[in-house]
Design a protein around this motif. Sequence first.
Motif, PDB file in Angstrom:
ATOM      1  N   PRO A  22       0.843  -1.211   0.000  1.00 31.43           N
ATOM      2  CA  PRO A  22       0.000   0.000   0.000  1.00 31.43           C
ATOM      3  C   PRO A  22       0.871   1.251   0.000  1.00 31.43           C
ATOM      4  O   PRO A  22       1.323   1.719   1.039  1.00 31.43           O
ATOM      5  N   TRP A  23       1.135   1.799  -1.159  1.00 30.32           N
ATOM      6  CA  TRP A  23       2.048   2.940  -1.282  1.00 30.32           C
ATOM      7  C   TRP A  23       1.447   4.227  -0.749  1.00 30.32           C
ATOM      8  O   TRP A  23       2.160   5.059  -0.192  1.00 30.32           O
ATOM      9  N   LEU A  24       0.167   4.429  -0.905  1.00 27.07           N
ATOM     10  CA  LEU A  24      -0.439   5.688  -0.466  1.00 27.07           C
ATOM     11  C   LEU A  24      -0.345   5.873   1.050  1.00 27.07           C
ATOM     12  O   LEU A  24       0.114   6.934   1.501  1.00 27.07           O
ATOM     13  N   PRO A  25      -0.725   4.895   1.865  1.00 27.72           N
ATOM     14  CA  PRO A  25      -0.565   5.107   3.312  1.00 27.72           C
ATOM     15  C   PRO A  25       0.893   5.285   3.723  1.00 27.72           C
ATOM     16  O   PRO A  25       1.202   6.103   4.587  1.00 27.72           O
ATOM     17  N   LEU A  26       1.798   4.542   3.094  1.00 25.75           N
ATOM     18  CA  LEU A  26       3.219   4.684   3.402  1.00 25.75           C
ATOM     19  C   LEU A  26       3.708   6.079   3.050  1.00 25.75           C
ATOM     20  O   LEU A  26       4.423   6.720   3.830  1.00 25.75           O
ATOM     21  N   LEU A  27       3.323   6.576   1.896  1.00 29.45           N
ATOM     22  CA  LEU A  27       3.722   7.918   1.476  1.00 29.45           C
ATOM     23  C   LEU A  27       3.158   8.979   2.420  1.00 29.45           C
ATOM     24  O   LEU A  27       3.869   9.921   2.807  1.00 29.45           O
ATOM     25  N   LEU A  28       1.901   8.829   2.819  1.00 26.12           N
ATOM     26  CA  LEU A  28       1.294   9.799   3.737  1.00 26.12           C
ATOM     27  C   LEU A  28       1.994   9.796   5.091  1.00 26.12           C
ATOM     28  O   LEU A  28       2.238  10.863   5.675  1.00 26.12           O
ATOM     29  N   VAL A  29       2.348   8.625   5.590  1.00 23.01           N
ATOM     30  CA  VAL A  29       3.047   8.541   6.874  1.00 23.01           C
ATOM     31  C   VAL A  29       4.412   9.212   6.783  1.00 23.01           C
ATOM     32  O   VAL A  29       4.820   9.947   7.689  1.00 23.01           O
ATOM     33  N   VAL A  30       5.131   8.998   5.697  1.00 22.77           N
ATOM     34  CA  VAL A  30       6.448   9.615   5.534  1.00 22.77           C
ATOM     35  C   VAL A  30       6.324  11.134   5.431  1.00 22.77           C
ATOM     36  O   VAL A  30       7.113  11.877   6.030  1.00 22.77           O
ATOM     37  N   VAL A  31       5.328  11.629   4.706  1.00 27.44           N
ATOM     38  CA  VAL A  31       5.129  13.077   4.580  1.00 27.44           C
ATOM     39  C   VAL A  31       4.774  13.683   5.928  1.00 27.44           C
ATOM     40  O   VAL A  31       5.318  14.727   6.325  1.00 27.44           O
ATOM     41  N   PHE A  32       3.867  13.033   6.676  1.00 26.25           N
ATOM     42  CA  PHE A  32       3.501  13.557   7.996  1.00 26.25           C
ATOM     43  C   PHE A  32       4.667  13.498   8.966  1.00 26.25           C
ATOM     44  O   PHE A  32       4.829  14.378   9.810  1.00 26.25           O
ATOM     45  N   LEU A  33       5.498  12.484   8.867  1.00 21.84           N
ATOM     46  CA  LEU A  33       6.688  12.403   9.711  1.00 21.84           C
ATOM     47  C   LEU A  33       7.645  13.550   9.401  1.00 21.84           C
ATOM     48  O   LEU A  33       8.172  14.187  10.316  1.00 21.84           O
ATOM     49  N   ALA A  34       7.856  13.843   8.120  1.00 28.13           N
ATOM     50  CA  ALA A  34       8.731  14.951   7.745  1.00 28.13           C
ATOM     51  C   ALA A  34       8.152  16.277   8.234  1.00 28.13           C
ATOM     52  O   ALA A  34       8.902  17.142   8.726  1.00 28.13           O
ATOM     53  N   CYS A  35       6.848  16.456   8.117  1.00 28.01           N
ATOM     54  CA  CYS A  35       6.211  17.692   8.606  1.00 28.01           C
ATOM     55  C   CYS A  35       6.357  17.811  10.119  1.00 28.01           C
ATOM     56  O   CYS A  35       6.638  18.901  10.639  1.00 28.01           O
ATOM     57  N   SER A  36       6.189  16.710  10.826  1.00 23.95           N
ATOM     58  CA  SER A  36       6.319  16.732  12.279  1.00 23.95           C
ATOM     59  C   SER A  36       7.744  17.076  12.696  1.00 23.95           C
ATOM     60  O   SER A  36       7.953  17.889  13.600  1.00 23.95           O
ATOM     61  N   LEU A  37       8.717  16.477  12.054  1.00 26.29           N
ATOM     62  CA  LEU A  37      10.118  16.788  12.374  1.00 26.29           C
ATOM     63  C   LEU A  37      10.437  18.240  12.052  1.00 26.29           C
ATOM     64  O   LEU A  37      11.128  18.919  12.827  1.00 26.29           O
ATOM     65  N   GLY A  38       9.953  18.737  10.927  1.00 24.76           N
ATOM     66  CA  GLY A  38      10.170  20.133  10.566  1.00 24.76           C
ATOM     67  C   GLY A  38       9.530  21.085  11.570  1.00 24.76           C
ATOM     68  O   GLY A  38      10.131  22.098  11.948  1.00 24.76           O
ATOM     69  N   ALA A  39       8.323  20.766  12.012  1.00 20.98           N
ATOM     70  CA  ALA A  39       7.652  21.617  13.000  1.00 20.98           C
ATOM     71  C   ALA A  39       8.403  21.610  14.328  1.00 20.98           C
ATOM     72  O   ALA A  39       8.531  22.654  14.977  1.00 20.98           O
ATOM     73  N   ASN A  40       8.940  20.464  14.735  1.00 22.68           N
ATOM     74  CA  ASN A  40       9.711  20.398  15.974  1.00 22.68           C
ATOM     75  C   ASN A  40      11.009  21.196  15.875  1.00 22.68           C
ATOM     76  O   ASN A  40      11.406  21.862  16.836  1.00 22.68           O
ATOM     77  N   VAL A  41      11.662  21.131  14.733  1.00 20.46           N
ATOM     78  CA  VAL A  41      12.881  21.933  14.535  1.00 20.46           C
ATOM     79  C   VAL A  41      12.536  23.419  14.590  1.00 20.46           C
ATOM     80  O   VAL A  41      13.236  24.212  15.230  1.00 20.46           O
TER      81      VAL A  41
END
Length: 86
Positions: A43-62
């Motif tokens: 399932p590429w779509l859920p994997l892609l969404l999780v990776v994008v949200f993880l990057a957004c979360s890390l960026g927001a924390n920085v």
Amino acid sequence: FEQPADNVQPLGSEGADATAEPQNYDAQKPPSLGTAGGPADPPWLPLLLVVVFLACSLGANVYLGWVAWDARHRYRAALVRMRPAT
């Protein structure tokens, strides 16, 4: 004990209906198998969404860390300016 229904026959009974169609278990595929018999596509779509949200979360924390660091430095600079000269 309850009596079984009239249409239920015990295993190995000789009076089985010979006209009934045999069940083809080979034609039934589990839902996880693809058309070629191999595993289905991941399932590429859920994997892609999780990776994008993880990057957004890390960026927001920085960003929040950067803002907090800057606020701390401004506060300490204000304390130095307000300190009475001795």
